[in-house]
Design an enzyme around this catalytic site. Structure first.
Site, PDB file in Angstrom:
ATOM      1  N   HIS A 154       4.262  -0.352  12.702  1.00 33.18           N
ATOM      2  CA  HIS A 154       3.406   0.269  13.383  1.00 33.18           C
ATOM      3  C   HIS A 154       4.103   1.346  14.759  1.00 33.18           C
ATOM      4  CE1 HIS A 154      -0.866  -0.400  11.241  1.00 33.18           C
ATOM      5  NE2 HIS A 154       0.500  -0.454  10.599  1.00 33.18           N
ATOM      6  N   GLU A 171      -5.045   1.783   2.736  1.00 33.27           N
ATOM      7  CA  GLU A 171      -5.169   0.450   3.582  1.00 33.27           C
ATOM      8  C   GLU A 171      -4.760   0.817   5.157  1.00 33.27           C
ATOM      9  OE1 GLU A 171      -3.202  -2.901   5.422  1.00 33.27           O
ATOM     10  OE2 GLU A 171      -3.082  -0.846   5.397  1.00 33.27           O
ATOM     11  N   GLU A 172      -4.429   1.840   5.383  1.00 31.38           N
ATOM     12  CA  GLU A 172      -4.240   2.276   6.799  1.00 31.38           C
ATOM     13  C   GLU A 172      -5.223   3.234   7.468  1.00 31.38           C
ATOM     14  OE1 GLU A 172      -2.374   0.897   8.460  1.00 31.38           O
ATOM     15  OE2 GLU A 172      -0.039   0.897   7.365  1.00 31.38           O
ATOM     16  N   ASP A 202       6.626  -1.299   6.373  1.00 28.64           N
ATOM     17  CA  ASP A 202       4.825  -1.053   6.579  1.00 28.64           C
ATOM     18  C   ASP A 202       4.155   0.348   5.995  1.00 28.64           C
ATOM     19  OD1 ASP A 202       1.901  -1.843   6.296  1.00 28.64           O
ATOM     20  OD2 ASP A 202       1.741  -1.128   8.422  1.00 28.64           O
ATOM     21  N   HIS A 247       1.229  -1.668   0.385  1.00 29.56           N
ATOM     22  CA  HIS A 247      -0.078  -0.004  -0.169  1.00 29.56           C
ATOM     23  C   HIS A 247       0.960   1.762  -0.174  1.00 29.56           C
ATOM     24  CE1 HIS A 247       0.749   0.238   4.517  1.00 29.56           C
ATOM     25  NE2 HIS A 247       0.573  -0.947   4.286  1.00 29.56           N
ATOM     26  N   ASP A 298       0.216   4.014   1.442  1.00 27.33           N
ATOM     27  CA  ASP A 298      -0.319   5.085   2.504  1.00 27.33           C
ATOM     28  C   ASP A 298       0.801   4.432   3.559  1.00 27.33           C
ATOM     29  OD1 ASP A 298      -1.709   2.909   2.454  1.00 27.33           O
ATOM     30  OD2 ASP A 298      -3.684   4.349   4.549  1.00 27.33           O
TER      31      ASP A 298
END
Length: 461
Positions: free
Chosen positions: A433, A180-181, A146, A114, A116
């Protein structure tokens, strides 16, 4: 920034002990080029943060632009690659890249990377989260694990297809997704599937590249958000018998919900078979309360949390049971445990305006939309999974499939729709994250070998 212009070069990476066809044996990982592309992507990460509640709306066009620029030599009229921006909200494209094979009925997909990222607070980082920082094998920056590291990785792989032009039977499709986030539906992979932009990927394995730790991920959990709204009665804390404490009622009700949940949705044998690290869980994660003085009984509170549901339970059953339990507690509010001799959830008296505490359950998504975040148990008998294990073992020395109660969007819906969805990822779960997020350059080099091997192994089928 490092450009992606490529000088004449020799292969610098030995490929695994898998027989590559002669026109693809020179596929290689260009370390300088990878770092240059990742540097550009991370430099945009400030504008890719996704958290609508904080007013952070990602501009995926910025990361998508670097992907397009990198692949420019191989796209356009007559180019071996076809690049499409699939845009359903202005400035927020999904990116589809296609390398056409010889057999239109055979495909391999690499999706899920992704464009974002989650927010980063620079004050809590030891390095600038919005710039790539290299310390030995570690590549620091928001999105390295990520998922911008994966975006750079798969972009390089598609570029190598463009450069070498191998005669593959299978068409290779890469899809980088927007939003996605978080941020709700209508932007990302949900719209790509809705508009049938990857229908051809039913004709072969689809690898969702957005997990971690360089091993096959064979299961995820569904994510269900809930809010328990509690209404009590405001009164002076010196006369607690005339108030209904919403905080106390909410804590007792959430405890009762948890106890019933764990009895109804316990750990099961299938979870052990798939090596899930955790069973299904239901827990509060946030609490809000009406603001007042410390000497007031609070009349309102909201306790919120999530349910992580393994794919061996049905989401509708959870919705039905939770709603049934809340109704039962409302009907029997006087039977819930109280806190001390003056704590009550039912009051009497003509001067009492609110005589009963009230519980209200609100879901984060309607039942028909909850399937977008449902968990998956991958097909561990499929050829796509077997190829992933062979490629992983060839590069890493062993394949150790695992399952996790993290969640991925739309994977179960895609599986139900006929896609052979498999999951992999090459960042580090311990930095997902997290502050000071990083990935390892050595892992990305190995990931390139694994993904290249997957093309070869599946093409031979």
């Amino acid at each position: 920034h490092t450009t992606h212009t490529r000088p004449a070069r020799q292969r610098t990476n030995d490929m695994p002990d898998i027989e590559f066809p002669s026109d693809f044996k020179d596929v290689s990982f260009d370390e300088k080029s990878f770092i240059g592309l990742l540097d550009k992507l991370i430099s945009e990460s400030r504008h890719l943060q996704n958290h609508e509640a904080q007013g952070l709306i990602p501009q995926e066009i910025k990361s998508a632009g670097h992907v397009k620029a990198y692949l420019e030599p191989y796209i356009g009229e007559g180019g071996p690659l076809k690049l499409e921006f699939l845009e359903y909200k202005e400035g927020r494209p999904n990116v589809k890249i296609t390398y056409k094979g010889q057999d239109a009925k055979k495909t391999i997909g690499i999706v899920g990377c992704h464009l974002d990222v989650v927010p980063a607070n620079p004050e809590k980082w030891e390095v600038d989260p919005f710039q790539l920082t290299i310390k030995g094998d570690r590549l620091y920056g928001r999105g390295t694990t990520d998922c911008l590291g994966h975006v750079a990785l798969v972009t390089m792989l598609m570029a190598e297809l463009g450069r070498l032009k191998p005669k593959l039977k299978r068409t290779v499709v890469a899809l980088f997704i927007a939003s996605e986030e978080g941020g709700g539906p209508g932007v990302g992979v949900d719209m790509v599937v809705k508009h049938k932009q990857i229908e051809q990927l039913r004709n072969g394995p689809v690898y969702w590249v957005d997990s971690a730790d360089s091993q096959p991920c064979i299961g995820t959990a569904g994510s269900i958000r809930w809010h328990l709204k509690v209404t009590g009665r405001l009164f002076h804390s010196g006369l607690p018998h005339k108030g209904i404490n919403a905080l106390e009622l909410g804590m007792e009700a959430s405890k009762e919900l948890q106890e019933r949940f764990y009895k109804t949705f316990p750990a099961c044998e299938e979870e052990a078979k798939y090596k899930f690290m955790c069973p299904s869980t239901m827990k509060p994660t946030q609490m809000e309360c009406s603001k007042g003085s410390l000497n007031q009984i609070p009349p309102k509170c909201v306790i919120s949390g999530d349910i992580r549901l393994t794919p061996f339970y049905d989401v509708k059953d959870v919705y039905d049971k939770m709603e049934e339990w809340v109704k039962d507690m409302n009907d029997n509010i006087d039977k819930l445990p109280t806190r001390g001799p003056m704590s009550k959830y039912v009051l009497e008296g003509e001067d009492i305006d609110v005589k009963r505490g009230v519980l209200e359950l609100e879901w984060g998504a309607k039942l028909e939309d909850a399937g977008d975040m449902e968990g998956i148990a991958c097909n561990i008998e499929s050829e796509g999974f077997k190829a992933l294990c062979v490629a992983t073992e060839a590069v890493k020395g062993k394949a150790s499939p695992y399952a996790i109660t993290g969640s991925l969007p739309l994977v179960r819906k895609m599986q139900r729709a006929g896609f052979d969805l498999q999951i992999a990822g090459y960042g580090l779960s311990k930095t997902y994250h997290a502050d000071n997020e990083y990935c390892l350059l050595s892992d990305m080099k190995d990931a390139f070998k694994i993904l290249s091997s997957l093309l070869v192994l599946n093409d031979a089928k």
